[in-house]
Motif scaffolding. Structure first.
Motif, mmCIF file in Angstrom:
data_model
loop_
_atom_site.group_PDB
_atom_site.id
_atom_site.type_symbol
_atom_site.label_atom_id
_atom_site.label_comp_id
_atom_site.label_asym_id
_atom_site.label_seq_id
_atom_site.Cartn_x
_atom_site.Cartn_y
_atom_site.Cartn_z
ATOM 1 N N LEU A 249 -7.747 10.187 -1.705
ATOM 2 C CA LEU A 249 -7.405 10.379 -0.299
ATOM 3 C C LEU A 249 -8.323 11.440 0.336
ATOM 4 C CD1 LEU A 249 -5.527 9.713 2.091
ATOM 5 C CD2 LEU A 249 -4.036 11.545 1.314
ATOM 6 N N ASP A 250 -8.572 12.546 -0.413
ATOM 7 C CA ASP A 250 -9.499 13.574 0.106
ATOM 8 C C ASP A 250 -10.842 12.934 0.438
ATOM 9 O OD1 ASP A 250 -7.628 15.537 -0.408
ATOM 10 O OD2 ASP A 250 -8.414 16.000 -2.402
ATOM 11 N N ALA A 251 -11.292 12.029 -0.444
ATOM 12 C CA ALA A 251 -12.601 11.396 -0.233
ATOM 13 C C ALA A 251 -12.598 10.626 1.082
ATOM 14 C CB ALA A 251 -12.914 10.459 -1.397
ATOM 15 N N PRO B 96 -10.663 5.894 7.922
ATOM 16 C CA PRO B 96 -9.218 5.877 8.208
ATOM 17 C C PRO B 96 -8.423 5.417 6.985
ATOM 18 C CG PRO B 96 -10.449 4.862 9.987
ATOM 19 C CD PRO B 96 -11.428 5.099 8.881
ATOM 20 N N HIS B 97 -7.448 6.203 6.625
ATOM 21 C CA HIS B 97 -6.660 5.898 5.423
ATOM 22 C C HIS B 97 -5.245 6.418 5.685
ATOM 23 C CE1 HIS B 97 -7.011 5.578 0.773
ATOM 24 N NE2 HIS B 97 -5.773 5.333 1.157
ATOM 25 N N LEU B 98 -4.281 5.513 5.745
ATOM 26 C CA LEU B 98 -2.907 5.940 6.053
ATOM 27 C C LEU B 98 -2.422 6.938 5.023
ATOM 28 C CD1 LEU B 98 -0.813 2.808 7.069
ATOM 29 C CD2 LEU B 98 -1.597 4.670 8.518
ATOM 30 N N HIS B 99 -1.740 7.981 5.485
ATOM 31 C CA HIS B 99 -1.159 8.954 4.536
ATOM 32 C C HIS B 99 -0.011 9.668 5.243
ATOM 33 C CE1 HIS B 99 -4.475 10.974 6.642
ATOM 34 N NE2 HIS B 99 -3.919 12.140 6.401
ATOM 35 N N GLU B 100 1.063 8.902 5.473
ATOM 36 C CA GLU B 100 2.171 9.403 6.295
ATOM 37 C C GLU B 100 2.724 10.738 5.822
ATOM 38 O OE1 GLU B 100 4.320 5.659 8.513
ATOM 39 O OE2 GLU B 100 5.556 6.904 7.225
ATOM 40 N N CYS B 101 2.859 10.929 4.508
ATOM 41 C CA CYS B 101 3.478 12.176 4.036
ATOM 42 C C CYS B 101 2.435 13.254 3.778
ATOM 43 C CB CYS B 101 4.327 11.925 2.794
ATOM 44 S SG CYS B 101 3.359 11.628 1.311
ATOM 45 N N GLY B 102 1.184 13.000 4.189
ATOM 46 C CA GLY B 102 0.157 14.031 4.086
ATOM 47 C C GLY B 102 -0.307 14.284 2.657
ATOM 48 N N GLY B 103 -0.168 13.301 1.787
ATOM 49 C CA GLY B 103 -0.674 13.468 0.415
ATOM 50 C C GLY B 103 0.328 14.106 -0.517
ATOM 51 N N ASN B 104 1.605 13.991 -0.206
ATOM 52 C CA ASN B 104 2.627 14.602 -1.057
ATOM 53 C C ASN B 104 3.266 13.612 -2.039
ATOM 54 O OD1 ASN B 104 3.170 17.553 -0.378
ATOM 55 N ND2 ASN B 104 2.913 16.634 1.628
ATOM 56 N N GLY B 105 2.694 12.429 -2.151
ATOM 57 C CA GLY B 105 3.189 11.457 -3.138
ATOM 58 C C GLY B 105 4.575 10.919 -2.833
ATOM 59 N N LYS B 106 4.970 10.886 -1.553
ATOM 60 C CA LYS B 106 6.343 10.453 -1.243
ATOM 61 C C LYS B 106 6.414 9.137 -0.461
ATOM 62 C CE LYS B 106 8.376 15.065 -1.135
ATOM 63 N NZ LYS B 106 8.844 15.042 -2.504
ATOM 64 N N CYS B 107 5.379 8.819 0.328
ATOM 65 C CA CYS B 107 5.525 7.684 1.252
ATOM 66 C C CYS B 107 4.915 6.378 0.733
ATOM 67 C CB CYS B 107 4.903 8.031 2.599
ATOM 68 S SG CYS B 107 3.111 8.212 2.522
ATOM 69 N N PRO C 155 -0.969 -2.349 -12.905
ATOM 70 C CA PRO C 155 -1.677 -1.084 -13.182
ATOM 71 C C PRO C 155 -2.837 -0.796 -12.232
ATOM 72 C CG PRO C 155 -1.373 -2.368 -15.188
ATOM 73 C CD PRO C 155 -0.932 -3.233 -14.072
ATOM 74 N N SER C 156 -3.337 -1.835 -11.522
ATOM 75 C CA SER C 156 -4.498 -1.581 -10.655
ATOM 76 C C SER C 156 -4.101 -0.877 -9.341
ATOM 77 C CB SER C 156 -5.199 -2.901 -10.330
ATOM 78 O OG SER C 156 -4.360 -3.687 -9.503
ATOM 79 N N ILE C 157 -2.797 -0.784 -9.061
ATOM 80 C CA ILE C 157 -2.394 -0.128 -7.806
ATOM 81 C C ILE C 157 -2.152 1.354 -8.064
ATOM 82 C CG2 ILE C 157 -0.667 -0.065 -5.959
ATOM 83 C CD1 ILE C 157 -0.413 -3.016 -6.179
ATOM 84 N N ARG C 158 -2.798 2.190 -7.269
ATOM 85 C CA ARG C 158 -2.664 3.641 -7.438
ATOM 86 C C ARG C 158 -2.393 4.311 -6.093
ATOM 87 N NH1 ARG C 158 -4.670 6.244 -11.922
ATOM 88 N NH2 ARG C 158 -3.231 7.801 -11.099
ATOM 89 N N LEU C 159 -1.751 5.477 -6.174
ATOM 90 C CA LEU C 159 -1.565 6.276 -4.955
ATOM 91 C C LEU C 159 -2.815 7.130 -4.776
ATOM 92 C CD1 LEU C 159 2.099 7.614 -5.074
ATOM 93 C CD2 LEU C 159 1.156 5.778 -3.681
ATOM 94 N N ALA C 160 -3.519 6.919 -3.673
ATOM 95 C CA ALA C 160 -4.805 7.600 -3.486
ATOM 96 C C ALA C 160 -4.651 9.124 -3.486
ATOM 97 C CB ALA C 160 -5.453 7.137 -2.190
ATOM 98 N N CYS C 161 -3.476 9.601 -3.057
ATOM 99 C CA CYS C 161 -3.316 11.062 -2.983
ATOM 100 C C CYS C 161 -2.969 11.662 -4.344
ATOM 101 C CB CYS C 161 -2.247 11.442 -1.953
ATOM 102 S SG CYS C 161 -0.575 10.960 -2.409
ATOM 103 N N GLN C 162 -2.651 10.800 -5.318
ATOM 104 C CA GLN C 162 -2.197 11.327 -6.609
ATOM 105 C C GLN C 162 -3.218 11.124 -7.719
ATOM 106 O OE1 GLN C 162 1.000 12.994 -6.903
ATOM 107 N NE2 GLN C 162 0.587 12.883 -4.719
#
Ligand code: HEM
Ligand code: FES
Length: 444
Positions: free
Chosen positions: A24-26, A33-44, A76-83
């Motif tokens: 997500l930082d990248a 543009p990259h959606l990140h509703e919870c601001g990278g807190n691994g919740k949304c 397994p190919s789906i990941r949370l970008a912020c995590q």
């Protein structure tokens, strides 16, 4: 060392340092543009991506991400970008492009092969006079227009945390509260969606259909009650389904709008769920509905008694972002006119910056209907702004520039209510962004 992140569908590349940079930082650093509703807190989960190559170059799932993946049956190919943190080159695809797609996430955790009873609001909207339009136009044009209508009238459902359940002929069905929410919230979401659809229809008639000899009309019926929701159907083709008496009643209430010549009718169960002082009601009557022994109390909904912040923001968002590059360019021109020194805080590429800003503004308007993640996201944004060198006293300059941009972009659609709504929203956003140093519960 620098790693390369390749965004497959965008055909774009980002670079990021391998020590401590998340996917997500990248995206943010490289203005993608990259959606990140919870601001990278691994919740949304809105930042989720599919990793196409280089999974071995990412850190393993954290406990939190592993639980989400299990509950939602991600492969397994789906990941949370912020995590996940980058150790080498990766090729990925973002899975959500717009905030409009987020509300469908609510169906992700519903049961498979069975249904559970949930208290939900159901909205039936019937579009009228469409046949007049279709008999005078080519099928290709009709398909194009039908898509426009479905989009314009579906958006208010999505903006209010609803799910577009079905299109049946000229009818759109929306459901609210499948994943929880209070009775009041689910009913208010449906009511706000109905009012948003009325705004949208007015705009379709005034803009899109200006040159046609047709004025579209619609009737909306809303009901609230316990219905069964789940994924039902053949094991190879299960579909999100909503069944039960409240659904049939909503459809029949909608049919009443035709008989009574009204626009929006709500059942007494919807009416009772919201504070009496909130709604402007026309007339109230009792009707016999097919399949119901007792007569049902129905209310004509005229609107909200007071300016509704969310409705005004939602109704103006599309007009503002019709040409998002022009909107952002005008806005930044005003900011830099007011305070030329602010220009130095931005690293070159203003069009890309503009797209991030409009993407974020849209996200804020959508997530006001699911505010649990919004505050976290705004605090994180405030923290980044501190890093960019933004001081507290710069925020009023941005607010002023935004409020001056509104009338220029909205033209004949600009109203004092819209100004008021954006002014209040910017105050809230600013206050929350500035509060990034405080504990998370302190901004109300
Ligand atoms: C009112 C609320 C504001 C919103 C919603 C907003 C939104 C954004 C967004 C989405 C970004 C992209 C980077 C990221 O996500 O971290 C960004 C970057 C930035 N914003 Fe804001 N912003 C706001 C207020 C301000 C103010 C008051 C200033 C300064 C006057 C400012 C200056 C900047 C700068 C300097 C960057 C970084 C640009 C770069 O890296 O080149 N923003 N903003
Ligand atoms: S889960 Fe990654 S931004 Fe919310």
């Amino acid at each position: 060392m620098k790693a390369r992140i390749f965004y497959a569908s965008l055909n774009q590349e980002a670079k990021c340092n391998t020590d401590g940079c998340s996917l997500l930082d990248a995206s943010i650093e490289n203005k993608i543009p990259h959606l990140h509703e919870c601001g990278g807190n691994g919740k949304c989960t809105t930042c989720r991506v599919r990793i196409l190559e280089g999974m071995e170059n990412l850190t393993a799932r954290s406990n939190q991400e592993a639980i989400m993946a299990r509950n939602r049956k991600w492969d397994p190919s789906i990941r949370l970008a912020c995590q996940c943190y980058v150790k080498g080159d990766v090729k990925l695809q973002r899975l959500f492009w717009s905030s409009a797609e987020v509300s469908k996430l609510q169906t992700e955790t519903l049961p498979e092969g069975k249904a559970e009873e949930r208290p939900i609001a159901i909205l039936f909207c019937d579009l009228r006079n469409f046949t007049n339009l279709s008999s005078h136009n080519l099928p290709f044009d009709i398909a194009f227009m039908l898509n426009r209508f479905y989009t314009a009238l579906g958006d208010p459902i999505l903006m209010n945390n609803g799910i577009i359940y079905q299109y049946v002929g000229d009818e759109i069905i929306g459901v609210f509260g499948t994943a929880g929410g209070t009775r009041e919230k689910n009913s208010l979401d449906a009511i706000r969606a109905a009012m948003g659809m009325r705004y949208a229809l007015e705009r379709l008639n005034r803009i899109e259909l200006k040159d046609f000899d047709v004025k579209l009309k619609m009737g909306i019926g809303i009901n609230f009650g316990l219905a069964y929701v789940g994924h039902l159907g053949h094991p190879t083709h299960r579909q999100f389904s909503v069944v039960g008496d409240p659904v049939n009643v909503a459809s029949r209430i909608q049919a009443q709008t035709k008989k009574t010549g009204t626009h929006v009718l709500i059942s007494n169960s919807v009416y009772r769920n919201v504070p009496e002082t909130a709604l402007e009601i026309g007339w109230t009557y009792h009707a016999s509905l097919a399949g119901k022994e007792e007569r049902v109390e129905i209310h004509e909904l005229l609107g909200f008694k007071q300016m509704d912040l969310q409705l005004e923001l939602q109704a103006s968002l599309h007009l503002l972002l019709q040409d998002e590059d022009a909107f952002a360019a005008l806005f930044y021109e005003k900011v830099f006119q007011k305070a030329p020194f602010i220009r130095n805080l931005f690293k070159n590429n203003m069009p890309d910056q503009g797209r991030l800003l409009t993407h974020m503004l849209g996200g804020i308007v959508y997530s006001l209907a699911r505010p649990e993640h919004l505050i976290l996201g705004l605090k994180k944004l405030g923290q980044s702004h501190h890093r960019y060198g933004v001081k507290d006293e710069y925020y009023p300059i941005v607010k002023e520039a935004m409020l001056e941009t509104l009338p220029e972009v909205l033209g004949e659609f600009y109203t004092p209510q819209i100004k008021d709504a954006w002014s209040q929203a910017l105050d809230f956003v600013t206050k929350t962004m500035k509060s990034w140093k405080e504990a998370s519960s302190s901004v109300a």
